[in-house]
Structures are given as structure tokens and as C-alpha cells.
Design a protein around this motif. Structure first.
Motif, PDB file in Angstrom:
ATOM      1  N   UNK A   1       0.501  -1.117   0.022  1.00 41.83           N
ATOM      2  CA  UNK A   1      -0.315   0.293   0.004  1.00 41.83           C
ATOM      3  C   UNK A   1       1.132   1.327   0.316  1.00 41.83           C
ATOM      4  N   UNK A   2       1.431   1.115   0.437  1.00 39.82           N
ATOM      5  CA  UNK A   2       3.022   2.842   0.812  1.00 39.82           C
ATOM      6  C   UNK A   2       4.126   1.923   1.445  1.00 39.82           C
ATOM      7  N   UNK A   3       4.731   2.665   1.075  1.00 44.09           N
ATOM      8  CA  UNK A   3       5.979   2.478   1.615  1.00 44.09           C
ATOM      9  C   UNK A   3       6.230   4.208   2.693  1.00 44.09           C
ATOM     10  N   UNK A   4       6.797   3.921   3.505  1.00 44.02           N
ATOM     11  CA  UNK A   4       7.561   4.982   5.220  1.00 44.02           C
ATOM     12  C   UNK A   4       8.522   5.402   4.702  1.00 44.02           C
ATOM     13  N   UNK A   5       9.015   6.280   4.964  1.00 42.54           N
ATOM     14  CA  UNK A   5      10.311   6.872   4.641  1.00 42.54           C
ATOM     15  C   UNK A   5      10.475   7.561   6.247  1.00 42.54           C
ATOM     16  N   UNK A   6      11.577   7.354   6.546  1.00 44.81           N
ATOM     17  CA  UNK A   6      12.231   7.711   8.331  1.00 44.81           C
ATOM     18  C   UNK A   6      12.877   9.220   7.772  1.00 44.81           C
ATOM     19  N   UNK A   7      12.959  10.677   8.664  1.00 41.59           N
ATOM     20  CA  UNK A   7      12.859  12.145   8.196  1.00 41.59           C
ATOM     21  C   UNK A   7      14.754  11.489   8.158  1.00 41.59           C
ATOM     22  N   UNK A   8      15.919  10.927   8.904  1.00 42.46           N
ATOM     23  CA  UNK A   8      16.449  10.584   8.759  1.00 42.46           C
ATOM     24  C   UNK A   8      16.928  10.152   7.245  1.00 42.46           C
ATOM     25  N   UNK A   9      16.281   9.234   6.297  1.00 44.41           N
ATOM     26  CA  UNK A   9      16.712   8.149   5.057  1.00 44.41           C
ATOM     27  C   UNK A   9      15.886   9.571   4.541  1.00 44.41           C
TER      28      UNK A   9
ATOM     29  N   UNK B   1       7.253  -6.199  -9.909  1.00 44.73           N
ATOM     30  CA  UNK B   1       5.844  -6.255  -8.837  1.00 44.73           C
ATOM     31  C   UNK B   1       5.442  -5.472  -7.954  1.00 44.73           C
ATOM     32  N   UNK B   2       5.981  -3.871  -7.623  1.00 42.93           N
ATOM     33  CA  UNK B   2       5.595  -3.210  -6.637  1.00 42.93           C
ATOM     34  C   UNK B   2       5.035  -2.306  -8.010  1.00 42.93           C
ATOM     35  N   UNK B   3       4.098  -1.446  -8.011  1.00 40.63           N
ATOM     36  CA  UNK B   3       3.255  -0.763  -8.401  1.00 40.63           C
ATOM     37  C   UNK B   3       3.935   0.773  -8.513  1.00 40.63           C
ATOM     38  N   UNK B   4       4.410   1.599  -9.796  1.00 34.39           N
ATOM     39  CA  UNK B   4       3.590   2.805  -9.522  1.00 34.39           C
ATOM     40  C   UNK B   4       2.984   3.753  -8.894  1.00 34.39           C
ATOM     41  N   UNK B   5       1.396   3.083  -8.672  1.00 34.29           N
ATOM     42  CA  UNK B   5       0.555   3.984  -7.715  1.00 34.29           C
ATOM     43  C   UNK B   5       1.146   3.337  -6.361  1.00 34.29           C
ATOM     44  N   UNK B   6       2.570   3.094  -6.212  1.00 34.14           N
ATOM     45  CA  UNK B   6       2.321   3.201  -5.010  1.00 34.14           C
ATOM     46  C   UNK B   6       2.618   4.262  -3.779  1.00 34.14           C
ATOM     47  N   UNK B   7       2.503   4.509  -2.848  1.00 36.91           N
ATOM     48  CA  UNK B   7       2.056   5.616  -1.875  1.00 36.91           C
ATOM     49  C   UNK B   7       3.281   5.849  -0.986  1.00 36.91           C
ATOM     50  N   UNK B   8       4.268   7.009  -1.382  1.00 40.29           N
ATOM     51  CA  UNK B   8       5.454   7.715  -0.303  1.00 40.29           C
ATOM     52  C   UNK B   8       4.911   8.303   1.161  1.00 40.29           C
TER      53      UNK B   8
ATOM     54  N   UNK C   1      -6.865  17.300   3.257  1.00 38.74           N
ATOM     55  CA  UNK C   1      -6.289  17.501   4.627  1.00 38.74           C
ATOM     56  C   UNK C   1      -4.948  16.608   3.906  1.00 38.74           C
ATOM     57  N   UNK C   2      -4.160  16.437   2.918  1.00 38.38           N
ATOM     58  CA  UNK C   2      -2.457  16.235   2.545  1.00 38.38           C
ATOM     59  C   UNK C   2      -2.715  15.728   0.961  1.00 38.38           C
ATOM     60  N   UNK C   3      -1.606  15.749  -0.109  1.00 38.98           N
ATOM     61  CA  UNK C   3      -1.604  15.487  -1.339  1.00 38.98           C
ATOM     62  C   UNK C   3      -0.395  14.552  -1.201  1.00 38.98           C
ATOM     63  N   UNK C   4      -1.025  12.664  -1.605  1.00 40.39           N
ATOM     64  CA  UNK C   4      -1.046  11.813  -1.796  1.00 40.39           C
ATOM     65  C   UNK C   4      -0.502  11.780  -2.813  1.00 40.39           C
ATOM     66  N   UNK C   5       0.958  11.536  -2.789  1.00 37.48           N
ATOM     67  CA  UNK C   5       1.307  11.555  -4.405  1.00 37.48           C
ATOM     68  C   UNK C   5       1.907   9.730  -4.694  1.00 37.48           C
ATOM     69  N   UNK C   6       1.371   9.828  -6.150  1.00 36.18           N
ATOM     70  CA  UNK C   6       1.819   8.215  -5.918  1.00 36.18           C
ATOM     71  C   UNK C   6       3.393   7.846  -6.971  1.00 36.18           C
ATOM     72  N   UNK C   7       4.163   6.660  -6.639  1.00 33.41           N
ATOM     73  CA  UNK C   7       5.444   6.708  -7.575  1.00 33.41           C
ATOM     74  C   UNK C   7       5.262   7.443  -8.634  1.00 33.41           C
TER      75      UNK C   7
ATOM     76  N   UNK D   1       8.252  12.246 -11.488  1.00 29.57           N
ATOM     77  CA  UNK D   1       8.269  13.373 -12.977  1.00 29.57           C
ATOM     78  C   UNK D   1       8.322  13.950 -12.544  1.00 29.57           C
ATOM     79  N   UNK D   2       7.657  14.609 -10.969  1.00 28.00           N
ATOM     80  CA  UNK D   2       8.325  16.017 -10.106  1.00 28.00           C
ATOM     81  C   UNK D   2       9.734  15.874 -10.011  1.00 28.00           C
ATOM     82  N   UNK D   3      10.181  14.821  -9.391  1.00 26.77           N
ATOM     83  CA  UNK D   3      11.960  15.495  -9.306  1.00 26.77           C
ATOM     84  C   UNK D   3      12.607  15.236 -10.705  1.00 26.77           C
ATOM     85  N   UNK D   4      11.804  14.722 -12.096  1.00 26.59           N
ATOM     86  CA  UNK D   4      12.425  14.821 -12.596  1.00 26.59           C
ATOM     87  C   UNK D   4      12.305  16.360 -13.452  1.00 26.59           C
ATOM     88  N   UNK D   5      11.139  16.922 -12.596  1.00 29.78           N
ATOM     89  CA  UNK D   5      11.063  18.054 -13.920  1.00 29.78           C
ATOM     90  C   UNK D   5      11.656  19.159 -13.196  1.00 29.78           C
ATOM     91  N   UNK D   6      11.733  20.195 -14.511  1.00 32.11           N
ATOM     92  CA  UNK D   6      12.270  21.508 -13.989  1.00 32.11           C
ATOM     93  C   UNK D   6      11.934  22.216 -12.929  1.00 32.11           C
TER      94      UNK D   6
END
Lengths: 523, 387
Positions: free
Chosen positions: B102-110, B127-134, B173-179, B184-189
Motif C-alpha cells: 500500500x505504501x512506503x514509509x520513509x524515516x526523517x533521516x532517510x 512487482x511493485x506498482x507505480x501507484x505506490x504511495x510514499x 488534509x494532504x496531497x498523497x503522491x503516487x510513485x 515526475x516531480x523529481x525529474x521536472x524542472x
């Protein structure tokens, strides 16, 4: 082809069957050819016929002599039980004994012309006709000084009454079904189609059974190609016995080794009439209520006669459900295996979880499990169809409890499999006419699916469909109507339009295309 | 005879081909461990990552309702994500299965160190989906979120994914982004990433529970700060990601709540000055669901009613302008994607602007104008009163 006389006997002249040693040459199964009665002496003729039937104790021989002229002696020959004794007494024996025969006249001719009251009486000296008459319930009269005999119609045997066919029950519409008598069946058809355009041609099949058959069609509507093809194939049949129409089906059908029917079978006169009106040909056979119709298209499996007697919308829903049921019944197990074992990512998470937990502790792989359960279902169905009704309770208890509940509780099979198999089985029974084919189609798809997943399922489906599209029935492709391209072509395919809109007959079936003009349209 | 031999040969080769290929990807479901969430933490013992997998324990026994719902945490360490995944097999008896993750949880340090290295395996694995949430954990570690007791859903993983979905759809209350969106955002200027944060709410005497928190703001792929919860709805307005939600004028007009039916934000830029300025045109259709102000407010034609619309408009405009200002001053990264929009619309000007985009963004002027249409007020008004 030409028809001469009332009967056409095929396969008469070629003695292909090996003659048994010691068998009387005259009672050869291939008929008697042009053999004639041996003499004009009564005793000799009777002895000759008696020899032919030696060993048949049902043959009755009765000798009479006219009270007015003791020289006028007669012998009646018939088979006990096949003649109507009342007819024999009233129409043959009584007038014979009361008639005053003139000196010098031919006794047989006199009997045929002015004595007997039987509706048909024919003088003949051909052994073939005499023997056929005797075995088919006629009474044959031999007379002193005559080299011929009179064959009189005194047929009268017991037959099943007209009932609703078990396999084709309807809620609406006519309830009568064919029985085992050819003539009764033909009259039922005649009553539906009261036109001289209805042609009925007799044929005989079987060197030993001499079974009468009748080819029926509407002359101005029929598909000529199919008719000629049918007659050409029927002519080639040379078999010793024909007990049911399926003997003929397997002799003449296209794609003889395929599981798909290319010849239609029905027990209902209204269905036969409907098919003839669309340009098909029907083949009746004596001794069976099953009548064949050709050409037979694949979509006819899904058409029920009730479709035409019910409101067109309900009929269309029914037909749609039948097509859906066919698809489900052939594909559900294959798709289940493909999804669960190859493409788990296609299952929604909650479904995946529930299937996965249901499968915990089940020892066999899904593919084996589902194959096994499908076979068990077919066994239950088959035993349900064959066993005496009184044992039905046992079967339902075993089926429901042991195979369903207990097997799941004992972790022999998983619960979803039971649901899949039940769905497959129920939908398979919705199109009973395709029963055999559905089973094979289902297992073929399941095999492909077990090996290659959805990919294999699609490949298998494509191959099977290609096979269907490649088949034809008496010159008409069996899928012909599915690639039709006018609105009228679709009027009776996936749905049925109201009768007022059925303007044309099926294009590829009949030569007289227009079914109706105008129509009582409401304003 | 010839065709028979041909057919036999064909059949034989088909059988051989099919049976020798075997059931090449045939897996039984019960032989897989279904992973529902992954938490990524910094590794100890010299390894780079510490992974925690929330898996579903398919116990065959137990009560009916309990089947398949027990979450189990597997843990492993590795020098890369994939390494960690494979190392988890030493703990699990079965292959880990990621399609239902369903999702990947990242720690603050990571997150602070950069998330690109983490994303890569999830993007490239089959196997992992591109619709995975972080999401980013607001707690010291990511793994502790998975150890919380969930309140409503089956497992913490489902609790978080459900909350993300619902909060986004209904309460801004949030903007849930999919993988794929993250990638896309990371590769966009001219665009910067935000990820929803999740924290553990603790109150004395009560069991702790999970809840959505602030929104993590990234510069490139590194976490730099948090956007407060009350700013998030207006952030969604600027990004044109408003679905349904509420507009609450609050102290401006107590007792009134508008529910958004549909909303659309158009961005206009003027590049005439030394720095570009942005103009946001917000067009919303709302219903006045709560209208405790009494009087004739419920009448769509009355003057008091236009007062109502004006209040809604002011609320949105002020909120939007304040969130832009807050982001400019606090983070100085363009999480609204202004730069990206400019680059699409004015590619030649963008070449100049892109050189120092963060600096330009900081100085950009932004004006919002909202056009809010109140469709209905959920009040019945007498015809006489209306006229």
C-alpha cells in the motif's frame, strides 16, 4: 436426383456385407432384387414365403375358401401383433367370405378391385414388395391360380402417445412432441405447414432394418445447395441398421470428428416448422422422435423455441444470458487459474487475501484441485442423469455435503474452487444443447491456462474460435451470421427483434429472402 | 495419410513445447507473503538501510473473522533496498510479494539524505506498482508507525492508505503522491516535491494511534521542512488538486461551512517585471452545508446572500496568498510548480529564469482571485419571501 415411385431404396444392389455360410440366399439382407413369385399355385407360393420366414413364429398363415365357390381358395399371411385384427376381420376376411367370385376371373385382381375394404391394396408378384409388406404390418393375400399376391394395408401396432418432450420443455407455446411413428410425426408437421409447397420425400436406410425416413422442405424457400448436398450424402450411406437419427448424423455431418454439432436435432414439430420456414431441410426417421434439421448454425444452440413465443425483450435477455453462460462456463476455471497462479497482481487486495487464506493448508496445487473438482461435478451430473429417480436424495446429499462442505472443511479443496466449479457447472447447464462441447472447450482452455496463464487462455480461445469459424454445415459456415453486416442479419442473433421487424429470412439459408411485407404496424 | 502425419508431428511438437516450458511462472498464492507496507530506516551495524515489512499472516486456524488479518513485521538490513528485500528471506519462509503493497514509509533521516536512491528499486521492480504511495514518518523512525495499533482498518498499512485517500478526497488534509507522480516531480524542472507526513498521536491514558500530520517539503529529493496542517488545503488550491472538501470561513462568519462540489485553479503569469508575478484564478462551485447565521441568508437572491459568497471568496483568497507567502519565506522552494508551468508556457523566458529559479521564486508576487458560486443552501425558502 430423381425420385421414382413412392420409395427410394439406397444401397440396394451392392452386396458388400459378407454372406454368412448356410444363410438362405433369398433372405439376403440386400433385398430380393427382381425376384418374382415362383408359380401360380397357391401351395407353392405359400411354401416359398414360409421358407423365407422360417424360424419366425410370429408369422401367421390362414387359409380360407369362399363358401360360394370352394375352388376359390385364399391364404392370408401377416405378422401377429403388427396388424390391426379388427381391420383384418372387417375389411379383409368378412368381404372375402361373403363375395361371390365369378368363374374364370383372376382372384387377386378381383380382391384388390372389388372385395377388400382396406384403404390400400396392391397386386404384385415382386417378392421384395410382398416381404416388405408383411414385415411392416400389411396383410398379404395369395390366391389359387394366381402368380401374384395382394398387399393390403392392415397396419396397427401400439405406439407411444404424443407427449411433451422431456428435453425441450417450454412454459409458453405448443406442448406436443414427436413420437416414434414416422407417419404421426409427418402429420404433425403437415398440420403446421398446410401448403403443397411442403415436400416430403421418402427414403429407406439400413440393409437389415429397412428404416423409413423422410426428407422435408419447403420447395420455394429451401436452400437448394444444402438440400442437394444432404441428398448426395444420404445416398452414400450403406449401413446394416439405423436405430436413431444419430446414426445418420455421424454418417453425413461435416467435421465428423469435431465436438460441435453441425446438424440440428429437435423433438418438437413447431421447431421443425420454424426451421423449414427459414429455408432449412428436415430429416425424419421412423422409430425415433428426434428429427434432424440442416444446415445447423452455431447460434442455434442458443436459440430456444420459447424465444419466439415470449415477449421479444424477455427472449433477448434469455438469449443474452445463454451466451454469457456459455462464455462463463468455458472460461471461468481457466481465468481463475490464470489470475490466481500467474497474474496475482490483477486480483484486488481483499480478494487476494481471502483466496490466499482459504488456500492455506490445502495440499494440492490449484490447477489439480480445479481439474479434479470439475471432473467430480461432471460425474455428479452424469450420475444424476442416468440413475433411477428414487436415488436422487443420496446424490444431492453426497453432492452438497460431502463434495461441498466436507471437502472444504477437511482442507482437501479450497472454498473458492467450490464456487468456481458451481458457477461453471450451473452456467454449463443453461445451454444444454452445447453440453458436450462446453466440457471439452472448458478443459482445453483450462489446460492452456495452467501452462501459460492468461496468455495461454487467449491463445486457446483464439484457436478454438478459429476452429469454429472454419467449420460449415452443408455448405453454410456455422458462424455465418456472426459476421453479417446489415441490421436484418442481426435480428435473431444476440437478441430477437419483434416479429413485425423480421422482414427477411436468414440471407445465407433461404433462396426466397422476403419473409413478410408490410406488417400490422401500429400508427 | 500425409496430413495425419503432419498433424501428429504438429501436435507432438506443441506438446513438447508446452510441457518443457513448464508452468513457467506458476505460483500458488499461499506460498507468497503479501507485503502491505515497507518502512525504510537508516541501518545499523554498518548497513545502509533497515527495512521493516508489514506482512499479512495467513493463519489457517483461528476464528473466522480473524483469518488473514494478522499483521506480522519482518525486519532486515541491507546496503541497498533490493539487498534488504532479499535479506528478509532469512526471516520469512516464503517469497515476499509486493503487488499489494500500500505504501512506503520513509524515516526523517532517510528523507533528509535524499530519497532518489530509495525510489529506484520500487520504480524498476516488476512487482511493485507505480501507484505506490510514499509518506514520511514524523516520528524518529519509520518502523514504529507499523507497530502501532490501528483503529479502524485491518493493519496500520491499510489505516494509512485509507486515511490518505479519504483525507485527500474529502477534507483537503494532504496531497498523497503516487510513485510515478513523485518521479515526475523529481525529474521536472521548476517543481518541488511534498509528501504527506504520518505521526503517532499520544494522549495520556489512551492507546496511541496513527494520524496524518504535516506535509513534508523537499528541496530536490531532500527533506527540508514541514508545511503546517492548516496551510495544506490552500496548498491544494494552488496545485489545482482540490476534489471535495470544506471551506470554513471560521471567525469571519461563524456557523457557516461550504462544501466544495468542484473547483478549478488556473494560473496566469506575467513576465513583464524583473520577477514574474503569478495570478491564480480559482473557480469553485460550493454548497452552503452549514448555515447557522439565521435570517434570510438561505435566500439565494437576498443581499445577505452575496455577503455569504464574499466571505467564502475572501477566505480562499487570503488562505491561498498566505500559503504562497509562507512557503516563499520559510522554504524558498517552489512546491507549487510555478516554474514548471512557466517553462511549459514560456519556454524561451524559462531559459533565463531557470538559472536561479529558487531565488526568483522567493521574490515572486502572487495574487489570488476566487470566484465562488454557491449552488444551494440546503434551505427551503417560501416563494413569497423569495420575491
Amino acid at each position: 436426383m430423381h425420385f421414382c415411385g413412392r420409395y427410394i431404396c439406397f444401397g440396394g444392389g451392392q452386396p458388400k456385407e459378407k454372406r454368412q455360410k448356410g444363410e438362405c440366399p433369398l433372405s439376403s439382407p440386400n433385398g430380393f432384387g427382381d425376384a418374382r413369385l415362383p408359380s401360380d399355385r397357391l401351395e407353392e407360393n405359400v411354401r416359398y414365403i414360409g421358407n423365407l420366414f422360417a424360424g419366425d413364429d410370429t408369422l401367421q398363415v390362414r387359409t380360407l375358401s369362399s363358401p360360394s365357390d370352394p375352388a376359390a381358395r385364399f391364404v392370408l399371411v401377416y405378422i401377429d401383433g403388427m396388424v390391426n385384427n379388427k381391420l383384418l376381420n372387417e375389411d379383409v376376411i368378412r368381404p372375402l367370405l361373403q363375395h361371390r367370385f365369378k368363374k374364370g376371373e383372376s382372384l387377386t385382381a378381383a380382391v384388390a378391385q372389388s372385395v377388400t375394404l382396406a384403404d390400400s391394396a396392391e397386386c404384385t408378384d415382386q417378392v421384395e414388395k410382398i416381404v416388405q409388406g408383411i414385415v411392416y404390418g400389411d396383410t398379404v393375400l395369395f390366391a389359387e391360380g394366381c402368380a401374384d399376391a395382394v398387399v393390403m394395408n392392415t397396419k396397427g401396432w401400439k405406439m407411444r402417445s404424443i407427449t411433451e418432450p422431456e428435453s425441450e420443455r417450454v412454459l409458453r407455446g405448443p406442448r406436443e412432441g414427436f413420437n416414434e411413428s414416422l407417419l404421426t410425426n409427418l402429420t404433425m408437421l403437415h398440420r403446421k405447414l398446410r401448403t403443397p409447397d411442403l415436400k416430403m420425400r421418402y427414403m429407406t436406410f439400413g440393409r437389415r432394418t429397412r428404416t423409413k425416413a423422410c426428407v422435408c422442405y419447403l420447395n420455394s424457400v429451401v436452400n437448394r445447395g444444402a438440400l442437394e448436398e444432404l441428398q448426395r450424402r444420404l445416398k452414400k450411406i450403406n449401413i446394416d441398421g439405423v436405430l436413431d437419427t444419430n446414426y445418420l448424423v455421424e454418417e453425413i455431418r461435416d467435421s465428423p470428428y469435431s465436438a460441435v454439432k453441425t446438424v440440428g436435432v429437435t423433438e418438437r414439430p413447431d421447431v421443425v416448422a420454424g426451421k423449414l420456414l427459414e429455408g432449412r431441410v428436415a430429416l425424419f426417421l421412423d422409430g425415433t422422435p428426434d428429427v434432424l434439421t440442416v444446415p445447423h448454425l452455431f447460434v442455434e444452440h442458443f436459440q430456444s423455441d420459447e424465444d419466439y413465443y415470449l415477449n421479444f425483450m424477455f427472449a433477448s435477455i434469455g438469449r443474452f444470458l445463454r451466451i454469457l453462460a456459455f462464455t462463463l462456463s468455458t472460461s471461468t476455471p481457466a481465468i481463475y487459474v490464470a489470475m490466481v497462479n500467474f497474474h496475482q497482481e490483477m486480483l484486488p487486495t481483499p480478494l487476494l487475501i481471502s483466496i490466499s487464506s482459504a488456500r492455506r493448508g490445502v495440499p494440492f496445487p490449484t490447477a489439480l484441485e480445479i481439474t479434479f473438482m470439475l471432473i467430480v461435478f461432471e460425474m455428479l451430473r452424469e450420475s444424476g442423469a442416468r440413475m433411477p429417480g428414487i436415488m436422487g436424495q443420496t446424490l444431492s446429499i453426497v453432492g452438497a455435503l460431502v463434495v461441498g462442505q466436507a471437502a472444504v472443511d477437511a482442507k482437501l479443496v479450497s472454498a473458492p474452487i467450490i464456487i468456481i466449479v458451481a458457477l461453471t457447472g450451473i452456467t454449463g447447464l443453461m445451454v444444454p444443447r452445447l453440453k458436450g462441447y462446453v466440457i471439452l472447450h472448458r478443459f482445453a482452455l483450462l489446460f492452456f491456462s495452467c501452462v501459460l496463464g492468461l496468455y495461454g487462455y487467449l491463445l486457446g480461445e483464439l484457436a478454438l474460435l478459429a476452429g469454429l469459424f472454419g467449420m460449415s454445415s452443408f455448405g453454410v459456415p456455422i458462424m455465418a451470421d456472426t459476421y453479417a453486416h446489415t441490421a436484418q442479419d442481426y435480428k435473431d442473433l444476440y437478441y430477437r427483434v419483434p416479429w413485425k421487424d423480421m422482414i427477411l429470412r436468414p440471407q445465407f439459408l433461404s433462396r426466397n429472402k422476403v419473409r413478410q411485407t408490410g406488417g400490422g404496424r401500429a400508427k | 495419410m500425409r496430413w495425419k502425419r503432419k498433424a501428429a508431428a504438429l501436435l507432438e511438437s506443441a506438446l513438447i513445447a508446452l510441457s518443457f516450458s513448464g508452468c513457467f511462472s506458476y505460483h500458488e498464492l499461499e506460498n507468497m507473503t503479501i507485503v502491505t507496507a515497507v518502512a525504510v530506516d537508516e541501518g545499523q551495524n554498518g548497513k545502509l538501510y533497515h527495512l521493516s515489512f508489514e506482512c499479512l499472516n495467513m493463519s489457517s486456524g483461528g476464528e473466522e473473522g480473524q483469518q488473514g488479518t494478522q499483521p506480522v513485521i519482518l525486519e532486515s538490513e541491507g546496503n541497498s533496498i533490493f539487498d534488504g528485500v532479499r535479506n528478509a528471506l532469512t526471516e520469512a519462509s516464503q517469497k515476499l510479494y509486493f503487488s499489494d503493497c500500500q505504501e512506503v514509509i520513509l524515516s526523517r533521516k532517510i528523507a533528509q539524505k535524499g530519497i532518489r536512491k530509495v525510489l529506484n528499486w520500487f520504480l524498476s521492480d516488476a512487482e511493485t506498482r507505480v501507484t505506490l504511495r510514499f509518506v514520511v514518518s514524523e516520528e524518529p523512525t519509520a518502523a514504529e508507525l507499523l507497530n502501532q495499533k490501528q483503529k479502524t482498518a485491518q493493519t496500520p498499512a491499510f489505516e494509512i492508505s485509507g486515511a490518505l485517500e479519504e483525507a485527500y478526497a474529502d477534507s483537503l488534509a494532504c496531497l498523497p503522491l503516487k510513485l510515478y507522480e513523485i518521479n515526475n516531480i523529481l525529474s521536472e524542472e521548476g517543481d518541488s516535491l511534498t509528501l504527506p507526513g504520518v505521526r503517532v498521536e499520544e494522549k495520556p491514558g489512551k492507546p496511541a494511534w496513527l494520524r496524518l500530520g504535516r506535509t513534508a517539503v523537499f528541496r530536490d529529493d531532500r527533506l527540508i521542512g514541514w508545511l503546517p496542517e492548516n496551510q495544506v488545503p490552500y496548498f491544494l488550491f494552488v496545485r489545482n488538486r482540490v476534489q471535495n472538501g470544506l471551506i470554513v470561513p471560521g471567525s469571519r462568519m461563524p456557523g457557516v461551512t461550504f462544501e466544495i462540489v468542484e473547483s478549478k485553479t488556473d494560473l496566469d503569469f506575467s513576465l513583464s517585471g524583473s520577477v514574474p508575478s503569478a495570478e491564480l484564478h480559482i473557480k469553485s462551485q460550493v454548497t452552503a452545508d452549514e448555515l447557522a447565521t439565521g435570517q434570510e441568508n438561505g435566500d439565494l437572491n437576498s443581499p445577505a446572500f452575496s455577503e455569504l459568497e464574499k466571505n467564502a471568496r475572501n477566505t480562499v483568497e487570503a488562505g491561498v496568498e498566505s500559503v504562497v507567502r509562507y512557503v516563499q519565506q520559510t522554504f524558498g522552494v517552489d512546491i507549487f510548480g510555478f516554474g514548471c508551468k512557466i517553462s511549459k508556457k514560456y519556454p524561451s523566458e524559462w531559459k533565463k529564469l531557470s538559472k536561479n529559479w529558487d531565488g526568483t521564486f522567493r521574490r515572486m508576487k502572487c495574487r489570488a482571485d476566487a470566484e465562488i458560486k454557491v449552488r444551494n443552501t440546503s434551505k427551503l425558502v417560501e416563494r413569497d419571501a423569495a420575491q
